[in-house]
Design a protein around this motif. Structure first.
Motif, PDB file in Angstrom:
ATOM      1  N   ALA A 248       0.839  -1.199   0.000  1.00  0.00           N
ATOM      2  CA  ALA A 248       0.000   0.000   0.000  1.00  0.00           C
ATOM      3  C   ALA A 248       0.874   1.248   0.000  1.00  0.00           C
ATOM      4  CB  ALA A 248      -0.929  -0.005   1.210  1.00  0.00           C
ATOM      5  N   ALA A 249       2.043   1.149   0.624  1.00  0.00           N
ATOM      6  CA  ALA A 249       2.946   2.302   0.685  1.00  0.00           C
ATOM      7  C   ALA A 249       3.353   2.728  -0.724  1.00  0.00           C
ATOM      8  CB  ALA A 249       4.182   1.965   1.508  1.00  0.00           C
TER       9      ALA A 249
ATOM     10  N   LEU B 279       1.611   2.496  -3.521  1.00  0.00           N
ATOM     11  CA  LEU B 279       0.502   3.208  -4.159  1.00  0.00           C
ATOM     12  C   LEU B 279       0.354   4.601  -3.558  1.00  0.00           C
ATOM     13  CD1 LEU B 279      -1.869   3.279  -6.095  1.00  0.00           C
ATOM     14  CD2 LEU B 279      -3.279   2.210  -4.324  1.00  0.00           C
ATOM     15  N   SER B 280       0.412   4.652  -2.233  1.00  0.00           N
ATOM     16  CA  SER B 280       0.253   5.930  -1.549  1.00  0.00           C
ATOM     17  C   SER B 280       1.330   6.921  -1.984  1.00  0.00           C
ATOM     18  CB  SER B 280       0.316   5.708  -0.039  1.00  0.00           C
ATOM     19  OG  SER B 280       0.223   6.915   0.646  1.00  0.00           O
ATOM     20  N   GLU B 281       2.562   6.449  -2.048  1.00  0.00           N
ATOM     21  CA  GLU B 281       3.662   7.348  -2.418  1.00  0.00           C
ATOM     22  C   GLU B 281       3.611   7.704  -3.897  1.00  0.00           C
ATOM     23  OE1 GLU B 281       7.475   6.107  -0.858  1.00  0.00           O
ATOM     24  OE2 GLU B 281       6.582   5.629   1.085  1.00  0.00           O
TER      25      GLU B 281
ATOM     26  N   ASN C  67       7.589  11.460   1.789  1.00  0.00           N
ATOM     27  CA  ASN C  67       6.746  10.367   1.311  1.00  0.00           C
ATOM     28  C   ASN C  67       5.443  10.280   2.089  1.00  0.00           C
ATOM     29  OD1 ASN C  67       8.738   9.524  -0.454  1.00  0.00           O
ATOM     30  ND2 ASN C  67       9.686   8.177   1.070  1.00  0.00           N
TER      31      ASN C  67
ATOM     32  N   VAL D 271       1.957  11.150   3.554  1.00  0.00           N
ATOM     33  CA  VAL D 271       0.793  11.974   3.221  1.00  0.00           C
ATOM     34  C   VAL D 271       0.473  12.889   4.400  1.00  0.00           C
ATOM     35  CG1 VAL D 271      -1.609  11.937   2.486  1.00  0.00           C
ATOM     36  CG2 VAL D 271      -0.071  10.114   1.768  1.00  0.00           C
TER      37      VAL D 271
ATOM     38  N   THR E 109      -6.147  11.013   0.500  1.00  0.00           N
ATOM     39  CA  THR E 109      -5.023  10.109   0.239  1.00  0.00           C
ATOM     40  C   THR E 109      -4.554   9.426   1.516  1.00  0.00           C
ATOM     41  OG1 THR E 109      -4.378  11.782  -1.385  1.00  0.00           O
ATOM     42  CG2 THR E 109      -2.872   9.947  -1.079  1.00  0.00           C
TER      43      THR E 109
ATOM     44  N   VAL F 274      -5.120   5.777   1.690  1.00  0.00           N
ATOM     45  CA  VAL F 274      -4.556   4.813   0.743  1.00  0.00           C
ATOM     46  C   VAL F 274      -3.563   3.868   1.411  1.00  0.00           C
ATOM     47  CG1 VAL F 274      -3.196   4.569  -1.365  1.00  0.00           C
ATOM     48  CG2 VAL F 274      -4.984   6.299  -1.237  1.00  0.00           C
ATOM     49  N   VAL F 275      -2.703   4.404   2.275  1.00  0.00           N
ATOM     50  CA  VAL F 275      -1.669   3.551   2.860  1.00  0.00           C
ATOM     51  C   VAL F 275      -2.279   2.540   3.843  1.00  0.00           C
ATOM     52  CG1 VAL F 275      -0.962   4.867   4.918  1.00  0.00           C
ATOM     53  CG2 VAL F 275       0.741   3.632   3.593  1.00  0.00           C
ATOM     54  N   MET F 276      -3.504   2.778   4.264  1.00  0.00           N
ATOM     55  CA  MET F 276      -4.146   1.820   5.170  1.00  0.00           C
ATOM     56  C   MET F 276      -4.591   0.567   4.412  1.00  0.00           C
ATOM     57  SD  MET F 276      -6.309   4.347   7.596  1.00  0.00           S
ATOM     58  CE  MET F 276      -5.760   6.017   7.920  1.00  0.00           C
ATOM     59  N   GLY F 277      -4.563   0.652   3.090  1.00  0.00           N
ATOM     60  CA  GLY F 277      -4.734  -0.521   2.241  1.00  0.00           C
ATOM     61  C   GLY F 277      -5.960  -1.350   2.541  1.00  0.00           C
ATOM     62  N   VAL F 278      -5.757  -2.661   2.722  1.00  0.00           N
ATOM     63  CA  VAL F 278      -6.862  -3.604   2.852  1.00  0.00           C
ATOM     64  C   VAL F 278      -7.711  -3.371   4.089  1.00  0.00           C
ATOM     65  CG1 VAL F 278      -5.770  -5.428   1.527  1.00  0.00           C
ATOM     66  CG2 VAL F 278      -5.316  -5.240   3.965  1.00  0.00           C
TER      67      VAL F 278
END
Ligand code: SF4
Ligand code: SF4
Ligand code: SF4
Lengths: 327, 400
Positions: free
Chosen positions: A282-283, A285-287, B148, B150, B210, B213-217
């Motif tokens: 996920a990192a 995609l986020s970046e 990097n 957010v 955004t 997004v990094v929290m993903g699933v």
């Protein structure tokens, strides 16, 4: 009027560009990171674990963490989950009559919960002030409370629910396994692996641990083999035992692009609490989104330029009007 | 004499209107001690008491935050939703100064004031929530930066925007204190701050999306999309206009002033334009990602999704026609629904649709709620004080 329409057009054009930039694979797409060659980690083999929790207790000691109680008598350290004061826990899977170990139906199994030391960690990507950082050589994901602002974005971001904040203190820190990096200088290594009586938790280089994991998966169930204990490649403390009926899956080999802690199990990984993760972190995609929009601040300055141009004209109009009134 | 002449240099007023002077902002006057302000005062005192406990005993003493839900209403409501509610200033300023729609000029100051409060409080709210708040300055010190992150972008951008907004709003103070020369100098530079005041919110309002997004699933597919930044930006703009509708209605009732339908009706149309764009992106994204089946499960998430979607869709019916857009009650209701919809989009993404593993639940504790209520009271109180003492609302013959 026509220039106003131009601006509206321009605005929607930049909106579309933004959408397109995010939706398609942009030029600055960042791949999921690979593990460093010197990456260190653990191999946890659930089929060898006897649930003695020696590692839980050793982890507490190694990290100077206080006991946490969940029983009325408060005699033993009995945390129910990892927390800001408990970085390692053995959890139990139970089903039906719980007769057979490492069996999904009417069986039970153990699973270790501690930081996976991801190759492309969400917590490191999330942290605004670099308090979570990955060691460039060992790949260990360490935490620096002196830098941390306590925003807890790392807590929210980690797919394994590992970093935890100490809510019980006005000066709480984030607590998480740092692979016992503070013990390396004395020639020691992860306390949990050091004390594990069966070698279920084994410390070593991730690349070597992966070879060992694959060796075990290739064994026939019941076939006798040697299991190392403590540190892979360290003093020989191995013993002989029959191999279990493993699932053909090294957890952590591919998840989020690979983690430095690897796991073997006979029971479905989701059932024992390990999430089903894609191969792309996920990192990444986020970046990718972050740098598509803000890379070198190109986009913000471009938009700022357009806005300043428009605003200058329109605010000046007001000004001129004011002057005219004055006469 | 000099003063009289200078007051006519209404640099922030609209050139296309003949009646410039009559609509120039003016203080409302009137008493500051009213039942509303007294209640606000009490609620603020309660908030301060709760915060004292929080700073002495830790976050756990007053919140229900836990290892599974590290972010509660202080982050999601006070900061993420609160800052989106505070987008009125940005939305209206964009209309006036970027799209050159001078006729909306009288709306700028009141909207900017509400934004100023909303954002300043969101910024303060962050400090209450930070577990290691004394390190907050690290955000501004390059040696700590993580570009990097957010969160880094959001934190820097919101901080800058708060400063920019105080500068944008300062003409109101300068007028009141008679500093016309300073105001004139500032006005020469103002366009830079106006431009910054448009770009900065675009940046962080999209980045707030955004963040997911990094929290993903861990985020339910109904709210987990790489298009998050666009969705959050479009709804922030929509909510900005919705808040202006809402506030204009409340201010006109509260201060017994005439409602400016002349301005609000066409502005509502602009708002609907952004709303339609949002709905197209939102639904298109759900279809393309194949996430739509999640909306038809028997789950809280699916229910919340439909409530959220209904809030966004209903205004199209309510004020879709020009005639209906002239109806103040419908404008008010549509504004409320869009504020609610935007709030739900955020609440659903960050709390309802956030699943971190079995066994964790979160519902705000009473003291936690009291802080959020207290923050809201600060906003209301501040708005009343400033509109009564500083030139913010357009002058009106019937002003009390
Ligand atoms: S498991 Fe969680 S805390 Fe550990 S490195 Fe990965 S993301 Fe970070
Ligand atoms: S809580 Fe601390 S370590 Fe975690 S993301 Fe925030 S600043 Fe970084
Ligand atoms: S490596 Fe150290 S900190 Fe991590 S789980 Fe093992 S004992 Fe605990």
């Amino acid at each position: 009027m026509s220039s106003r329409r131009d601006f509206i057009k321009g605005f929607f054009a930049s909106g579309t560009a933004l959408a397109a930039g995010v939706a398609s694979e942009p030029a600055c797409a960042r791949e999921t990171k690979k593990l460093a060659p010197g990456a260190m980690g653990l191999l946890y083999d659930a089929t060898l674990c006897v649930g003695c929790k020696a590692c839980v207790s050793a982890c507490k000691q190694a990290n100077d963490n206080p006991p946490e109680f969940s029983t009325v008598d408060q005699l033993w350290d009995t945390p129910l989950d990892t927390s800001g004061h408990t970085f390692n826990l053995i959890k139990m899977y139970r089903n039906g009559t719980m007769e057979v170990k490492d069996q999904e139906l009417d069986g039970y199994a153990f699973m270790k919960t501690s930081c996976m030391h991801c190759g492309d960690p969400s917590c490191v990507s999330a942290c605004p002030v670099s308090a979570m950082a990955k060691d460039p050589v060992t790949g260990v994901v360490g935490y620096d409370p002196e830098k941390c602002i306590g925003c807890r974005y790392c807590v929210a971001a980690c797919p394994f629910g590992i970093p935890k904040y100490q809510y019980d203190s006005p000066t709480g820190k984030i607590g998480k396994c740092e692979l016992c990096r503070h013990r390396y200088k004395d020639g020691r290594y992860s306390a949990c692996a050091e004390v594990c009586p069966t070698g279920a938790t084994l410390f070593g280089k991730t690349s070597e641990l992966l070879i060992e994991a694959r060796r075990r998966l290739a064994l026939k169930p019941g076939q006798r083999t040697k299991f190392p204990r403590g540190k892979l490649g360290g003093p020989d403390q191995s013993y002989e035992a029959p191999a279990s009926k493993y699932l053909q899956h090294v957890y952590g080999e591919k998840e989020y692009g690979g983690t430095q802690v690897l796991k073997l199990s006979a029971v479905n990984f989701q059932k024992v609490g390990m999430p089903d993760l894609p191969e792309n972190a996920a990192a990444a995609l986020s970046e990718t989104i972050q740098h598509t929009l803000y890379g070198n601040l190109i986009m913000p300055f471009a938009v700022l330029g357009v806005m300043a141009f428009a605003a200058k004209r329109n605010v000046k109009d007001d000004d001129a009007q004011g002057e005219k009134h004055e006469d | 004499m000099r003063k009289a002449r200078n007051t006519r240099i209404e640099i922030m007023t609209n050139p296309s209107q003949a009646s410039v002077a009559s609509h120039a902002p003016a203080p409302l006057g009137g008493s500051l001690i009213t039942p509303t302000t007294l209640i606000c005062g009490v609620l603020i005192a309660i908030m301060l008491a709760v915060l004292a406990v929080r700073f002495f005993l830790g976050l756990g003493a007053v919140t229900n935050l836990n290892d599974g839900y590290p972010w509660g209403i202080w982050v999601v409501v006070d900061v993420i939703i609160g800052s989106a509610f505070a987008c009125g200033g940005f939305s209206v300023a964009m209309l006036v100064y970027i799209f050159n729609r001078g006729e909306y000029h009288p709306l700028v100051r009141p909207a900017l004031l509400a934004s100023l409060f909303g954002y300043t409080l969101a910024g303060a709210g962050v400090i209450f929530d930070l577990g290691r708040w004394w390190n907050f300055w690290h955000i501004f010190s390059p040696s700590y930066w993580n570009p990097n992150s957010v969160m880094f972008e959001v934190a820097v951008c919101i901080s800058l925007y708060i400063i920019v907004m105080w500068i944008e709003f300062s003409p109101a103070f300068l007028e009141q204190f008679g500093k016309y020369e300073v105001k004139k100098k500032l006005n020469k530079m103002l366009y830079i701050f106006v431009a910054l005041g448009t770009v900065l919110p675009m940046m962080h309002q999209s980045s707030l999306g955004t963040l997911l997004v990094v929290m993903g699933v861990q985020i339910n597919p109904l709210w987990a999309t790489p298009l998050e930044p666009l969705l959050y930006l479009l709804t922030a703009i929509t909510m900005g206009y919705a808040v202006v509708l809402f506030e204009s209605c409340v201010a006109s009732t509260g201060y017994r002033r005439k409602l400016e339908t002349r301005l609000l009706t066409p502005m509502a149309k602009v708002m609907l334009g952004f709303l339609v764009a949002y709905l197209l992106v939102r639904i298109g994204d759900l279809v393309v990602r194949g996430a739509l089946p999640h909306a038809f499960q028997a789950s809280l998430e699916a229910l919340m999704f439909w409530i959220e979607t209904a809030c966004f869709a209903a205004p199209l019916l309510l004020i879709g026609s020009e005639a209906n857009r002239r109806n103040p009650a419908r404008l008010f209701l549509a504004g409320m629904l869009l504020m609610l919809g935007g709030a739900l989009l955020r609440l659903n993404g960050f709390l309802i649709g956030y699943e971190t593993g079995d066994g964790f639940h979160y519902f705000p504790a009473l003291p936690e709620l009291l802080v959020t209520v207290g923050m809201f009271s600060v906003e209301v109180l501040g708005y009343i004080i400033i509109t009564r003492r500083f030139p913010v609302l357009p002058r009106e013959a019937t002003t009390h």
